[in-house]
Design an enzyme around this catalytic site. Structure first.
Site, PDB file in Angstrom:
ATOM      1  N   GLY A   1     -21.474  10.634  -2.236  1.00  0.00           N
ATOM      2  CA  GLY A   1     -20.761  10.777  -0.969  1.00  0.00           C
ATOM      3  C   GLY A   1     -21.442  11.780  -0.048  1.00  0.00           C
ATOM      4  O   GLY A   1     -21.522  11.577   1.163  1.00  0.00           O
TER       5      GLY A   1
ATOM      6  N   GLN B   1     -12.151  10.105  -0.033  1.00  0.00           N
ATOM      7  CA  GLN B   1     -10.839  10.163  -0.688  1.00  0.00           C
ATOM      8  C   GLN B   1      -9.955   8.966  -0.348  1.00  0.00           C
ATOM      9  O   GLN B   1      -8.986   8.686  -1.042  1.00  0.00           O
ATOM     10  CB  GLN B   1     -10.109  11.458  -0.304  1.00  0.00           C
ATOM     11  CG  GLN B   1     -10.785  12.727  -0.791  1.00  0.00           C
ATOM     12  CD  GLN B   1     -10.803  12.863  -2.303  1.00  0.00           C
ATOM     13  OE1 GLN B   1     -10.089  12.154  -3.030  1.00  0.00           O
ATOM     14  NE2 GLN B   1     -11.650  13.752  -2.803  1.00  0.00           N
TER      15      GLN B   1
ATOM     16  N   THR C   1     -36.336   3.284  -5.250  1.00  0.00           N
ATOM     17  CA  THR C   1     -35.891   2.164  -6.080  1.00  0.00           C
ATOM     18  C   THR C   1     -34.398   2.311  -6.366  1.00  0.00           C
ATOM     19  O   THR C   1     -33.925   3.401  -6.690  1.00  0.00           O
ATOM     20  CB  THR C   1     -36.699   2.135  -7.387  1.00  0.00           C
ATOM     21  OG1 THR C   1     -38.073   2.023  -7.040  1.00  0.00           O
ATOM     22  CG2 THR C   1     -36.289   0.967  -8.261  1.00  0.00           C
TER      23      THR C   1
ATOM     24  N   CYS D   1      -9.802  33.095  -5.996  1.00  0.00           N
ATOM     25  CA  CYS D   1     -10.279  33.613  -7.272  1.00  0.00           C
ATOM     26  C   CYS D   1     -10.917  32.546  -8.143  1.00  0.00           C
ATOM     27  O   CYS D   1     -11.782  32.833  -8.941  1.00  0.00           O
ATOM     28  CB  CYS D   1      -9.131  34.242  -8.033  1.00  0.00           C
ATOM     29  SG  CYS D   1      -8.626  35.774  -7.275  1.00  0.00           S
TER      30      CYS D   1
END
Lengths: 384, 279
Positions: free
Chosen positions: A72, A179, A237, A325
């Site tokens: 993507g 998505q 390829t 975090c």
């Protein structure tokens, strides 16, 4: 302990049908689709079948509008960098503040090279600021790249409306559909979209394969040079096994589409309602309307996402968090910040994302464990 | 996925001393919801002035919770004077290490301790901004805290500094200023460590240093001319040597002694060195 996998917006399991379809191309059918001999030449037919399958899932008019890529991110780079560089003069680059890094990265790359860049806001529900877009598209031809659906919240953007605005002033519209593809029905031939990116591993194909839909007539300068493959748009390829896998995955996604909007959505809704009812300080991020059927993003006041995630992990439950975090940076999710999610909950967001492989037992497992975890962490928190 | 030590995992999953102390003698809270972590530390002293009870409440990730738990374990049984000497490194060591990006969790522990001790001594609530000027506005980090972080954690780069005390981890506007502070503090540190040189070393280290200088810088030159030299004794700043080979009995050996041997030792060991020849 059975794994409960609710992180399908990150990656998905490879479907059995996809794996079966790939295997012959890892054993006997290893030829080069560009070869003149029969052994290699026959492979080309399989690549073209996959192209048709991808085109069918997104409703493209012509399979030749599909270019296979490695992922993507490559599709987004090809569309944005390749698209901007193929335009007559440098376009005004327009995007949003909640894009995936694979879109904001190439947009900033263009900005560094002198292109004008505008990043649109979203409101507190994660809805795009369409009025600013309406003003900005008038300022000269644009290359606008706005995601179809957001990976963190599942919010769906009005790509039809956006495309119309962009086209009215001669611009080009690319959408990151990574998505959205396979989760919501689409007929791209009837939408004002020039380019659409998709990724294999988000719809039960392996990692390492993606595609870019490029509407007939849209010019794109290739990023990978050196061969005639993919009609000159991407040299190299072809990754035949994975392209075949992606084709089969698209076929499967088309078959599962109805289930996605019914059974998957029901599971998501039951989980969401259950969490909001049983966990103190839980609040939904995003608008309950206009979302992908498989995604929910919930914040928990006064507790921190990584701690929740690790305690879920102890119970075999896989989810993800927008907490700073967990990422190694100090800033929480750029998407939640753009939505101005309140300070007491921006660090405590958890995303659950479903696929058709999930079951009601998965929902039950989370609804059994999560309230206990939230309770425990709240007891530790100095703010409760 | 973080690579947490077993100790971190253990303290996160089963934290020691979580909760509140009734009528604490000292109490301090640092961090905030907006920053993503916060720690409230409370303690009580016994009749002998030792910390008999310490508890914490933490909002934060696994390593923040583990650091808080470790902190309470470390301070229980200590006097205020002993507790005051605890650094964030002690917390890191207690946990068997923390990922680089999580060092700031241990710094938060040390700050909470500082805040609680301040509260014990003054009866006032600690306001960390009273000490120094805020440099990083995203995370409210002052120059004093930055300097302390640099010295205690041997910070060399801005990136290390962000990992240690969060400064510079937000908008990034303060990054050039952080670099300036690192350069200044490390510059001062280098000067400070250069000055005492020999004075701060033991007599044995001094002898080794003299031997080393003679071996590296003096003997190769003498050997070229067929001579040699051995170290006989070191008495305070007086270094006694004996010439060998072509050097012994050489008419210019006195010049060699001052211009070569003594000069090298003054340069590398101490300006006060005097070299004497033993026949």
């Amino acid at each position: 302990m059975k794994m409960v996998y609710l992180d399908n917006n990150a990656t998905t399991q490879i479907a059995d049908e996809v794996r079966e379809a790939i295997l012959p191309f890892l054993t006997d059918l290893w030829g080069n689709p560009s070869s003149m001999h029969t052994f290699g030449g026959q492979i080309k037919k399989h690549v073209e079948t996959a192209r048709e399958q991808v085109a069918a899932l997104i409703g493209a008019a012509d399979p030749r509008e599909i270019t296979f890529t490695s992922c993507g991110s490559e599709s987004n780079n090809l569309a944005i960098r390749g698209g901007a560089e193929a335009m007559d003069k440098p376009p005004h680059v327009i995007t949003s503040k909640v894009e995936h890094a694979a879109v904001s990265g190439p947009c900033h790359y263009l900005e560094d090279r002198g292109f004008r860049l505008t990043k649109l806001d979203v409101d507190e529900k994660g809805r795009l600021d369409v009025e600013t877009l309406r003003r900005e598209v008038k300022a000269g031809k644009s290359l606008t790249s706005i995601m179809w659906a957001n990976n963190e919240t599942g919010m769906i953007f009005p790509v039809g409306l956006i495309g119309e605005m962009v086209h009215e002033f001669g611009g080009i519209f690319h959408t990151d559909g990574v998505q959205a593809v396979g989760k919501i029905p689409m007929k791209i031939s009837e939408l004002p979209i020039d380019m659409l990116s998709l990724s294999g591993h988000k719809l039960h194909a392996p990692k390492g394969v993606g595609a870019l839909y490029i509407r007939r007539g849209t010019k794109v300068k290739p990023l990978v040079l050196g061969g005639h493959q993919e009609r000159g748009r991407r040299a190299g390829t072809e990754n035949v096994p994975y392209i075949v896998g992606l084709g089969v995955a698209c076929d499967l996604a088309a078959k599962h589409m109805e289930e996605e909007t019914t059974r998957v959505k029901d599971m998501r809704d039951r989980l969401e309602t259950g969490i909001l009812e049983t966990c103190p300080g839980a609040r939904l991020n995003g608008d309950p309307k206009g979302r992908l059927p498989n995604t929910t993003n919930i914040s928990f006041d006064y507790i921190e996402g990584e701690a929740i995630l690790l305690m879920l992990d102890d119970k075999g439950i896989c989810a993800s968090t927008g907490s700073a975090c967990a990422s190694g940076s100090l800033e929480p999710s750029h998407v939640l910040r753009a939505m101005q999610v309140h300070g007491m909950s921006v660090h405590g967001s958890i995303r659950f994302s479903f696929s058709t492989y999930n079951t009601d037992e998965d929902v039950d497992a989370v609804l059994t464990e999560l309230p206990k975890i939230v309770q425990r962490l709240r007891e530790l928190s100095p703010f409760v | 996925m973080w690579d947490y030590t077993d100790k971190v995992n253990e303290h996160f999953r089963n934290p020691h001393n979580a909760g509140k102390v009734e009528n604490p003698d000292g109490e301090g809270q640092v961090g905030s919801l907006a920053c993503g972590d916060a720690l409230k530390l409370m303690f009580k002293l016994d009749d002998e002035g030792r910390i008999s009870e310490a508890k914490f409440q933490t909002f934060g990730c696994a390593s923040a919770i583990a650091s808080s738990s470790a902190l309470t374990d470390i301070i229980i049984g200590k006097t205020i004077e002993e507790a005051e000497k605890i650094t964030n490194k002690d917390i890191v060591d207690y946990l068997g290490g923390l990922p680089k990006q999580k060092i700031h969790c241990s710094v938060m522990g040390r700050e909470a301790l500082e805040a609680a001790i301040y509260n014990y001594r003054t009866g006032k609530k600690w306001d960390k901004q009273v000490e120094g000027e805020v440099i990083c506005h995203c995370f409210s980090v002052t120059d004093k805290e930055i300097e302390k972080a640099i010295l205690e954690n041997d910070v060399k780069t801005v990136e290390d500094l962000t990992d240690t005390c969060k400064a510079g981890g937000g908008c990034g506007n303060c990054l050039p200023e952080l670099q300036t502070i690192i350069d200044r503090v490390r510059g001062e540190q280098a000067v400070a460590s250069a000055e005492p040189k020999v004075n701060s070393i033991t007599n044995l280290q001094k002898i080794h240093l003299i031997e080393d200088v003679i071996d590296r810088e003096v003997r190769p030159a003498l050997r070229q001319d067929g001579g040699d030299l051995e170290l006989v004794d070191v008495d305070g700043d007086t270094v006694k040597v004996r010439f060998r080979g072509a050097c012994s009995g050489c008419v210019v050996s006195a010049i060699t002694l001052k211009d070569v041997v003594e000069a090298r030792l003054k340069e590398n060991v101490s300006q006060d060195v005097v070299v004497e020849e033993v026949k």
